[in-house]
Design a protein around this motif. Structure first.
Motif, PDB file in Angstrom:
ATOM      1  N   LEU A 293       0.853  -1.185   0.000  1.00  0.00           N
ATOM      2  CA  LEU A 293       0.000   0.000   0.000  1.00  0.00           C
ATOM      3  C   LEU A 293       0.894   1.243   0.000  1.00  0.00           C
ATOM      4  O   LEU A 293       1.841   1.321   0.798  1.00  0.00           O
ATOM      5  N   PRO A 294       0.657   2.219  -0.871  1.00  0.00           N
ATOM      6  CA  PRO A 294       1.543   3.398  -0.946  1.00  0.00           C
ATOM      7  C   PRO A 294       1.522   4.275   0.319  1.00  0.00           C
ATOM      8  O   PRO A 294       2.467   4.988   0.602  1.00  0.00           O
ATOM      9  N   MET A 295       0.446   4.244   1.075  1.00  0.00           N
ATOM     10  CA  MET A 295       0.375   4.971   2.339  1.00  0.00           C
ATOM     11  C   MET A 295       0.163   3.933   3.436  1.00  0.00           C
ATOM     12  O   MET A 295      -0.187   2.795   3.158  1.00  0.00           O
ATOM     13  N   TRP A 296       0.341   4.296   4.674  1.00  0.00           N
ATOM     14  CA  TRP A 296       0.275   3.283   5.741  1.00  0.00           C
ATOM     15  C   TRP A 296      -1.151   2.839   6.051  1.00  0.00           C
ATOM     16  O   TRP A 296      -1.389   1.748   6.533  1.00  0.00           O
TER      17      TRP A 296
ATOM     18  N   GLN B  12      -0.947  -1.092   5.813  1.00  0.00           N
ATOM     19  CA  GLN B  12       0.284  -1.701   5.324  1.00  0.00           C
ATOM     20  C   GLN B  12       0.676  -2.892   6.192  1.00  0.00           C
ATOM     21  O   GLN B  12       1.138  -3.904   5.695  1.00  0.00           O
ATOM     22  N   HIS B  13       0.471  -2.713   7.489  1.00  0.00           N
ATOM     23  CA  HIS B  13       0.850  -3.766   8.432  1.00  0.00           C
ATOM     24  C   HIS B  13      -0.168  -3.793   9.564  1.00  0.00           C
ATOM     25  O   HIS B  13      -0.439  -2.776  10.182  1.00  0.00           O
ATOM     26  N   LEU B  14      -0.692  -4.967   9.820  1.00  0.00           N
ATOM     27  CA  LEU B  14      -1.644  -5.130  10.911  1.00  0.00           C
ATOM     28  C   LEU B  14      -0.970  -5.943  12.005  1.00  0.00           C
ATOM     29  O   LEU B  14      -0.584  -7.086  11.793  1.00  0.00           O
ATOM     30  N   ASN B  15      -0.822  -5.311  13.164  1.00  0.00           N
ATOM     31  CA  ASN B  15      -0.219  -6.008  14.304  1.00  0.00           C
ATOM     32  C   ASN B  15      -1.247  -6.145  15.411  1.00  0.00           C
ATOM     33  O   ASN B  15      -2.386  -5.706  15.284  1.00  0.00           O
ATOM     34  N   ILE B  16      -0.847  -6.746  16.513  1.00  0.00           N
ATOM     35  CA  ILE B  16      -1.768  -7.004  17.614  1.00  0.00           C
ATOM     36  C   ILE B  16      -2.335  -5.704  18.193  1.00  0.00           C
ATOM     37  O   ILE B  16      -3.498  -5.649  18.593  1.00  0.00           O
TER      38      ILE B  16
END
Length: 182
Positions: A18-21, A32-36
């Motif tokens: 994804l170009p933006m977060w 862009q990133h899925l964390n806990i």
């Protein structure tokens, strides 16, 4: 996929390129990133939204019952033991809803994740609160609960005046700012 709050479904997507977060859509949020921490934050907002969906109809029902009690009191000019029992139940329910909303929803208390991590989490928190209209919905619920309190005060004053009671002769308890007859 989550189901809540009038939105048929709400998706959380992870897209590494994804170009933006973060990017929001009609019924989704893409990260862009899925964390806990992100999962906890999204779960918190969705939980608050579902809780509001639960409380608003309950409080609507309470206000309708207050309206019935007021209408009966105006129409007949009497306050029967049955109405008194109904009023006591309503008072308990309003007090319980106020306590639940104030203590459990914590709508204006930002998730500790949003404060501890970085600006991105704070932005996601704000975006989701706006997306699910939590601030406006909570304000509407809060208004309805305060209207319930005013109804209680009106009924208490009316009963006191009808029966020519002095203020001390009507027992009132104020646990959460709500008047209670005992």
């Amino acid at each position: 996929m989550f189901y809540c709050s009038g939105i048929v479904e709400y998706e959380v997507r992870e897209k590494r390129n994804l170009p933006m977060w973060m990017q929001g859509g009609l019924n989704y949020i893409m990260l862009q990133h899925l964390n806990i921490d992100g999962v906890r934050m999204i779960g918190s907002v969705l939980g608050q939204s579902v809780a509001l969906d639960y409380y608003v109809p309950q409080v609507d029902g309470l206000l309708a019952e207050f309206k019935d009690i007021n209408r009966g009191l105006v129409k007949t000019g009497t306050f029967t033991p049955g109405r008194m029992l109904k009023l006591c139940k309503l008072l308990r329910d309003v007090d319980q809803n106020l306590a639940n909303v104030d203590n459990n929803l914590l709508l204006f208390k930002r998730s500790e994740i949003a404060w501890e991590e970085d600006v991105k989490n704070s932005q996601m928190w704000e975006y989701l609160q706006d997306k699910f209209e939590l601030t406006q919905r909570f304000a509407g619920l809060n208004f309805m609960l305060r209207l319930g309190e005013l109804n209680i005060d009106f009924i208490a004053t009316d009963i006191r005046n009808r029966f020519d009671l002095k203020h001390g002769e009507v027992k009132l308890i104020l646990p959460h700012g709500v008047l209670h007859y005992c």
